[in-house]
Design a protein around this motif. Structure first.
Motif, PDB file in Angstrom:
ATOM      1  N   SER A   6       0.835  -1.215   0.000  1.00  5.96           N
ATOM      2  CA  SER A   6       0.000   0.000   0.000  1.00  5.96           C
ATOM      3  C   SER A   6       0.866   1.260   0.000  1.00  5.96           C
ATOM      4  N   HIS A   7       2.100   1.171   0.506  1.00  5.02           N
ATOM      5  CA  HIS A   7       3.007   2.332   0.423  1.00  5.02           C
ATOM      6  C   HIS A   7       3.275   2.671  -1.048  1.00  5.02           C
ATOM      7  N   LEU A   8       3.525   1.620  -1.833  1.00  6.45           N
ATOM      8  CA  LEU A   8       3.810   1.839  -3.257  1.00  6.45           C
ATOM      9  C   LEU A   8       2.566   2.369  -3.981  1.00  6.45           C
ATOM     10  N   PHE A   9       1.420   1.792  -3.693  1.00  2.86           N
ATOM     11  CA  PHE A   9       0.203   2.266  -4.365  1.00  2.86           C
ATOM     12  C   PHE A   9      -0.074   3.731  -4.026  1.00  2.86           C
ATOM     13  N   ARG A  10       0.183   4.100  -2.788  1.00  2.00           N
ATOM     14  CA  ARG A  10      -0.028   5.513  -2.396  1.00  2.00           C
ATOM     15  C   ARG A  10       0.984   6.430  -3.104  1.00  2.00           C
ATOM     16  N   GLN A  11       2.240   5.959  -3.240  1.00  2.00           N
ATOM     17  CA  GLN A  11       3.231   6.759  -3.975  1.00  2.00           C
ATOM     18  C   GLN A  11       2.749   7.000  -5.413  1.00  2.00           C
ATOM     19  N   ILE A  12       2.232   5.948  -6.038  1.00  5.49           N
ATOM     20  CA  ILE A  12       1.757   6.093  -7.422  1.00  5.49           C
ATOM     21  C   ILE A  12       0.582   7.073  -7.469  1.00  5.49           C
ATOM     22  N   ARG A  25       1.289  10.297  -9.665  1.00  4.83           N
ATOM     23  CA  ARG A  25       0.477  10.230 -10.884  1.00  4.83           C
ATOM     24  C   ARG A  25       1.331  10.197 -12.161  1.00  4.83           C
ATOM     25  N   PRO A  26       2.225   9.191 -12.252  1.00  8.49           N
ATOM     26  CA  PRO A  26       3.060   9.081 -13.455  1.00  8.49           C
ATOM     27  C   PRO A  26       2.227   8.620 -14.659  1.00  8.49           C
TER      28      PRO A  26
END
Ligand code: URA
Length: 223
Positions: free
Chosen positions: A114-120, A124-125
């Motif tokens: 979930s850390h990675l999903f929140r970073q994305i 918003r790449p």
């Protein structure tokens, strides 16, 4: 100030705040063995994001992703397509170093994803390039390995937006098997075209959160 600039400033501040929160993460046992969490580095508004596997020895010591030998190769591959590390965002599937650089465990990935999903969601790449098997399998949601899917982009929904997912071999593969360098270079060469695609336009900004109900009944933490 234009709405897009305000969105970018808000996203940058939110990413920095999120990084500070993740620095204290104790969701999995890796928190007991690391020097520090390696959150990510680069442009918080990058169109292109790289997701590797996990920090290694040097990353754990310096607190930055891809600063060892694989990272030096990543910088060279970026230079080959006219980009620097400051133009992109670089992070990992796991934010903490597995002891002895062993493979991430499924439960560590589950605790960290979930850390990675929140970073994305915050960055918003347009294009997310996954480096190696672990990031590719997690973000594609499919079991297909990197040998099969490298160089083949697919449109996916990540962090609430449509992005082009682009699997690439992990740069470390070329350190062990030098002929892999040609494959990596060929896959990197397609990145400018993917970034220029019409359908990889940045998604609209997420609407601002609803104001908290009065009185605030529950204080939700980040973890
Ligand atoms: N390998 C990775 O996957 N990530 C790093 O940060 C360094 C090496």
């Amino acid at each position: 100030m234009a709405a897009a600039a305000i969105d970018a400033l808000n996203g940058t501040a939110a990413l920095a705040a999120f990084g500070e929160a993740v620095a204290g993460c104790t969701r999995c046992p890796l928190a007991a063995t690391w020097t520090q969490v390696v959150f990510g580095a680069g442009s918080p508004t990058a169109d292109l994001m790289f997701v590797g596997e996990a920090p290694g020895f040097h990353e754990d010591k310096q607190g930055l992703p891809f600063v060892g030998a694989a990272g030096q190769l990543l910088s060279k591959l970026l230079a080959g397509i006219g980009l620097t590390r400051d133009d992109v965002y670089i992070c990992n599937t796991l934010k903490c170093r597995p002891p002895g650089n062993r493979d991430p465990l499924p439960e560590e990935i589950a605790a960290c994803e979930s850390h990675l999903f929140r970073q994305i969601e915050l960055i918003r790449p347009r294009v997310v390039a996954t480096l190696g098997n672990f990031a590719t399998k997690l973000l594609s949601g499919k079991p297909d390995g990197i040998t099969r899917v490298h160089g083949r982009e697919q449109e996916v929904s990540l962090g609430g937006s449509r992005v082009l997912l682009y699997p690439i071999f992990h740069p470390a593969a070329a350190l062990y098997t030098p002929r892999m360098l040609d494959v990596l270079e060929a896959d990197f060469k397609r990145l400018p075209e993917l970034l220029g695609r019409e359908d990889a336009q940045p998604p609209p900004a997420a609407p601002p959160p609803e104001p908290a109900p009065e009185p605030a009944a529950v204080q939700l933490g980040l973890f």
